[in-house]
Design a protein around this motif. Sequence first.
Motif, mmCIF file in Angstrom:
data_model
loop_
_atom_site.group_PDB
_atom_site.id
_atom_site.type_symbol
_atom_site.label_atom_id
_atom_site.label_comp_id
_atom_site.label_asym_id
_atom_site.label_seq_id
_atom_site.Cartn_x
_atom_site.Cartn_y
_atom_site.Cartn_z
ATOM 1 N N ASP A 167 52.450 -13.798 1.486
ATOM 2 C CA ASP A 167 53.332 -14.911 1.160
ATOM 3 C C ASP A 167 52.483 -15.980 0.457
ATOM 4 O OD1 ASP A 167 55.552 -16.804 1.403
ATOM 5 O OD2 ASP A 167 54.341 -17.719 2.992
ATOM 6 N N ASP A 172 53.447 -19.829 -0.194
ATOM 7 C CA ASP A 172 53.495 -21.202 0.324
ATOM 8 C C ASP A 172 53.355 -21.214 1.844
ATOM 9 O OD1 ASP A 172 53.932 -21.855 -2.333
ATOM 10 O OD2 ASP A 172 56.092 -22.071 -2.090
ATOM 11 N N GLY A 173 52.351 -21.928 2.332
ATOM 12 C CA GLY A 173 52.095 -21.958 3.764
ATOM 13 C C GLY A 173 51.157 -20.857 4.225
ATOM 14 N N THR A 174 50.828 -19.953 3.313
ATOM 15 C CA THR A 174 49.943 -18.834 3.657
ATOM 16 C C THR A 174 48.641 -18.909 2.846
ATOM 17 O OG1 THR A 174 51.799 -17.430 4.289
ATOM 18 C CG2 THR A 174 49.747 -16.309 3.680
ATOM 19 N N ASP A 222 53.857 -16.791 6.943
ATOM 20 C CA ASP A 222 53.991 -17.833 7.972
ATOM 21 C C ASP A 222 55.428 -18.007 8.453
ATOM 22 O OD1 ASP A 222 54.836 -18.974 5.497
ATOM 23 O OD2 ASP A 222 54.572 -20.979 6.341
ATOM 24 N N ASP A 271 58.997 -13.286 6.339
ATOM 25 C CA ASP A 271 57.902 -12.471 5.815
ATOM 26 C C ASP A 271 57.721 -11.220 6.674
ATOM 27 O OD1 ASP A 271 57.175 -14.372 3.747
ATOM 28 O OD2 ASP A 271 56.334 -15.618 5.356
ATOM 29 N N ARG A 282 61.166 -23.751 10.941
ATOM 30 C CA ARG A 282 61.769 -22.459 10.681
ATOM 31 C C ARG A 282 61.621 -21.520 11.868
ATOM 32 N NH1 ARG A 282 58.952 -21.914 4.733
ATOM 33 N NH2 ARG A 282 60.548 -23.002 3.554
HETATM 34 MG MG LIG Z 1 55.644 -19.407 3.565
#
Ligand SMILES: [Mg+2]
Length: 190
Positions: free
Chosen positions: A9, A11-13, A134, A138, A161
């Motif tokens: 992933d 964004d955030g990963t 994240d 995913d 989330r």
């Molecule tokens: Mg993400």
Amino acid sequence: MTRPAVFLDRDGTIIEDVGFLRDVSQIDLLPWSAEAIQALNDAGFVVVVITNQSGVGRGYFDEAHVQATHAALDATLQLHGARIDGYYYCPHYPKATDARYGVECDCRKPASGLLRRAAADLDLDLGRSWMVGDWWRDVQAGTGAGTRTILIRTGRSDVHRPAPPDAPQPDAILINLREAADWILRSSSH
Ligand SMILES: [Mg+2]
Ligand SMILES: [Zn+2]
């Protein structure tokens, strides 16, 4: 279908999740990402980014912007000796008014279409591959494609989330991409 991959992933990963990334200046590489990706490169994994970019369908930015973002991320990673072998993104948003994007596609995570497309393009063995992200979506995308999965605790998953009760369980829940890469390398060596 011969090579194992690690699907990541975005964004955030790999980079900070800033919500909708509307300007390449907002790319903020997490401090361990280049090292983790380089370790996967060196171990012979094909490293592929799998990202939902519904900002396209929502009209916040266009596909050229998504591609420019990935070119900029590539340049940053290259400076640190790391390489992404492919980028696959979903531009769709089911409620989009633009007919090109307002569809129930098979590629928006939690669906697995992007992983399957990458596997066909890049000759990947999904059964020997991993999906790291994240968000429960995913994990679901990886599970649906037949990969092993790791949920990491960077990004915004915990707060914004939470997983629904029927979400699939990952193979591991770890702190960040560095730990995930180490876990994958340990699990794949004999
Ligand atoms: Mg993400
Ligand atoms: Zn899609």
